[in-house]
Design an enzyme around this catalytic site. Structure first.
Site, PDB file in Angstrom:
ATOM      1  N   SER A 111       0.842  -1.188   0.000  1.00 18.75           N
ATOM      2  CA  SER A 111       0.000   0.000   0.000  1.00 18.75           C
ATOM      3  C   SER A 111       0.887   1.251   0.000  1.00 18.75           C
ATOM      4  CB  SER A 111      -0.960  -0.028   1.201  1.00 18.75           C
ATOM      5  OG  SER A 111      -1.936   0.988   1.121  1.00 18.75           O
ATOM      6  N   GLU A 211      -1.259  -2.640  -8.584  1.00 16.67           N
ATOM      7  CA  GLU A 211      -2.543  -2.792  -7.891  1.00 16.67           C
ATOM      8  C   GLU A 211      -2.970  -1.423  -7.395  1.00 16.67           C
ATOM      9  OE1 GLU A 211      -3.347  -2.483  -4.440  1.00 16.67           O
ATOM     10  OE2 GLU A 211      -1.352  -1.865  -3.805  1.00 16.67           O
ATOM     11  N   HIS A 281      -5.010  -4.861  -2.255  1.00 19.37           N
ATOM     12  CA  HIS A 281      -5.760  -4.600  -1.022  1.00 19.37           C
ATOM     13  C   HIS A 281      -6.864  -5.626  -0.819  1.00 19.37           C
ATOM     14  CE1 HIS A 281      -3.536  -0.861  -1.277  1.00 19.37           C
ATOM     15  NE2 HIS A 281      -3.949  -0.540  -0.076  1.00 19.37           N
TER      16      HIS A 281
END
Length: 310
Positions: A111, A211, A281
């Site tokens: 992230s 992502e 995620h």
């Protein structure tokens, strides 16, 4: 520069370079700590990890001190981030990259941590790891899958074959092709924050793993589309060898057909593009090396992804 493999009995330091450890729910914290200790590791926490300001993180100086302390501590063999957040890029200019290069260790997270992983790799050549946070080990959804790929990547030497989880079921070929190259990538919007800075790695001849999470709601597809275009306009991106997209939350409304439209005219037609791989995620997730080497063979109905160096 690949760090030494983690061994049973080693000390793992939990750090908070983005969001504070105080953001992690107690039940998740307890579960994660119990699991990692049960595997034979000594788990310690950076001294400022629970400090929290109005931005849900500790101060820049506290975060920098904790990272430096962990790299300098001879007993610490690995650092894992406690959770993600929004502001890890604040600390990049304050890090002592010579210190990090002189004390190479495993560094893992995802992230917002994407920025830290790539900055360290770009400035030192140290391979870093896009994988679970400490808090990830507090969740049970296909936990065995996440655990296996994590420990295989940071403890073993042999090649790792990436196969779909029970949740993913299968990966999709968006474009057929074969390639081999070094991996870059992670959270797309975070990686893009590094453009034009000394912390952005060279994209030339790399394989991208991409992502993103849905913080844009109904506008996610539009935001993802332009963020991907921005990354692929960076100098060197015209020579990328392949692209692997992670799995996306259902609210993102990204499926195989939408992805075909998103990548149209953005990447060369002869490189492999794979969609729906187990990272991002969502649970479960693989761990992969930033700066490590991957081999991809993608044909309709058959996908072979091998992590060659990690």
């Amino acid at each position: 520069m690949i760090p030494n493999r983690l061994k049973y009995g080693d000390e793992i330091r939990v750090i908070a370079p983005s969001g504070s450890l105080s953001r992690v729910r107690k039940d998740i914290y307890d579960h994660a700590l119990s699991y990692l200790e049960s595997q034979g590791f000594k788990i310690t926490f950076s001294k400022n990890s629970r400090e929290m300001n109005e931005f849900h993180s500790s101060s820049v100086s506290s975060r920098v001190d904790d990272i430096h302390d962990a790299f300098k501590d001879k007993n610490v063999k690995m650092m894992i981030t406690c959770i993600g957040g929004f502001n890890v890029n604040q600390i990049l200019k304050c890090l002592e990259y010579d210190l990090i290069e002189a004390n190479p260790k495993i560094l893992c997270g995802y992230s917002d941590i994407t920025a830290l992983l790539h900055a360290v790799y770009a400035r030192t050549g140290l391979v870093t790891y896009h994988g679970p946070h400490f808090s990830t080990f507090g969740f049970d959804k296909e936990a065995e899958f996440t655990q296996k790929y994590f420990f295989d990547c940071i403890m073993k030497e042999e090649c790792i074959s990436i196969c779909p989880s029970n949740t993913a079921k299968e990966y999709d070929v968006i474009q057929e092709g074969c390639c081999e190259g070094e991996i870059l990538g992670g959270n797309l919007c975070t990686l893009n924050l590094l453009q034009g800075t000394p912390y952005m790695p060279d994209l030339e001849n790399k394989v991208l793993f991409i992502e993103d999470d849905n913080i844009m709601g109904d506008y996610f597809v539009y935001e993802f589309d332009r963020n991907l275009q921005s990354l692929l306009q960076v100098t060197g991106a015209e020579s990328i060898k392949g692209v692997v997209f992670g799995r996306f939350d259902e609210s993102c409304k990204l499926d195989k057909e939408i992805m075909k439209k998103v990548i149209k005219d953005k990447v060369a037609p002869n490189i492999p593009v794979v969609f729906g791989v187990d990272f991002g995620h969502v649970f479960p997730m693989i761990t992969y090396p930033i700066g490590g080497k991957v081999q991809i063979k993608a044909k309709s109905g058959k996908i072979d992804i091998q992590i060659m160096e990690h």
